[in-house]
Design a protein around this motif. Sequence first.
Motif, mmCIF file in Angstrom:
data_model
loop_
_atom_site.group_PDB
_atom_site.id
_atom_site.type_symbol
_atom_site.label_atom_id
_atom_site.label_comp_id
_atom_site.label_asym_id
_atom_site.label_seq_id
_atom_site.Cartn_x
_atom_site.Cartn_y
_atom_site.Cartn_z
ATOM 1 N N SER A 194 66.239 67.452 76.281
ATOM 2 C CA SER A 194 64.823 67.536 76.616
ATOM 3 C C SER A 194 64.331 66.151 77.033
ATOM 4 N N ARG A 195 63.021 65.934 76.884
ATOM 5 C CA ARG A 195 62.409 64.640 77.162
ATOM 6 C C ARG A 195 61.418 64.315 76.051
ATOM 7 N N ALA A 196 61.167 63.027 75.868
ATOM 8 C CA ALA A 196 60.209 62.580 74.859
ATOM 9 C C ALA A 196 59.370 61.450 75.432
ATOM 10 N N GLY A 224 51.405 69.335 70.843
ATOM 11 C CA GLY A 224 51.052 68.726 72.117
ATOM 12 C C GLY A 224 52.252 68.689 73.034
ATOM 13 N N GLY A 225 52.001 68.555 74.316
ATOM 14 C CA GLY A 225 53.085 68.501 75.282
ATOM 15 C C GLY A 225 52.582 67.935 76.590
ATOM 16 N N GLY A 226 53.506 67.692 77.484
ATOM 17 C CA GLY A 226 53.162 67.157 78.790
ATOM 18 C C GLY A 226 54.348 66.467 79.414
ATOM 19 N N ASP A 227 54.363 66.380 80.738
ATOM 20 C CA ASP A 227 55.426 65.689 81.469
ATOM 21 C C ASP A 227 56.798 66.255 81.114
ATOM 22 N N ASP A 228 56.860 67.597 80.932
ATOM 23 C CA ASP A 228 58.124 68.283 80.618
ATOM 24 C C ASP A 228 58.784 67.747 79.356
ATOM 25 N N PHE A 262 58.767 66.445 72.831
ATOM 26 C CA PHE A 262 58.277 65.567 71.773
ATOM 27 C C PHE A 262 57.322 64.522 72.341
ATOM 28 N N ILE A 263 56.180 64.353 71.670
ATOM 29 C CA ILE A 263 55.308 63.200 71.883
ATOM 30 C C ILE A 263 55.307 62.445 70.561
ATOM 31 N N LEU A 264 56.008 61.336 70.521
ATOM 32 C CA LEU A 264 56.250 60.621 69.275
ATOM 33 C C LEU A 264 55.177 59.564 69.028
ATOM 34 N N ALA A 322 58.433 57.931 79.466
ATOM 35 C CA ALA A 322 59.096 59.164 79.029
ATOM 36 C C ALA A 322 60.586 59.018 79.298
ATOM 37 N N VAL A 323 61.404 59.497 78.364
ATOM 38 C CA VAL A 323 62.855 59.319 78.482
ATOM 39 C C VAL A 323 63.562 60.628 78.163
#
Length: 205
Positions: free
Chosen positions: A31-33, A103-107, A110-112, A134-135
């Motif tokens: 995924s992405r975070a 929450g979410g966004g930018d595919d 995780f929003i840490l 984002a990584v």
Amino acid sequence: MGFPLSHYCCFLCVIVLLPVLCKCEDTFTYSRATYYGSSDGLGTPTGACGFGEYGRNVNGGNVGAVSRLYRDGTGCGACYQVRCKMTNLCADDGTKVVVTDHGGGDDTDFILSQRGFSMLARPNKTADLFAYGAVGVEYRRVPCQYPGSNIFFKVHENSRFPDYLSLVMLYQAGLSDITAVDIWQEDSQVMEEHEEELWRSVGHA
């Protein structure tokens, strides 16, 4: 609806299920975070899970908001190992984060917190990792561990004696999800899941 709390010689029964989304403890999902800003780098006390200050400080502030893993609040309190994929910047084991918000966004899954995002980086590579915003990551569900506690109940500040009782589940150890809570007093009452993993008492027919 609420009910009077004047006779609280009661017994709580917590029903748990193994997480549906956890295919295997050794299986990672790609995924992405990204991260969110805060004055101290910790979590937010206003997260959707309703944890308050606990949600800001639990796990040393290594916390995060999730999107599809939130599962209408059932995912609150779950623990995940998250590690990013850029070998020159990212620590091999990544970090463990606790879900405290939605929450979410930018595919991203995780929003840490800034503290949590920084723990993904190798020593002296934190600034370089933050520059990406984002990584790509991989994650898996892991047991939560709270020495001396399997589960802890907190009476939420929104409770109003004698009409309304709201409980929050804290220090939820292991890999299980809480799916229902029953409470008994003079008449059988059932605790029904309220929004954001708070629990509201309603009459049980």
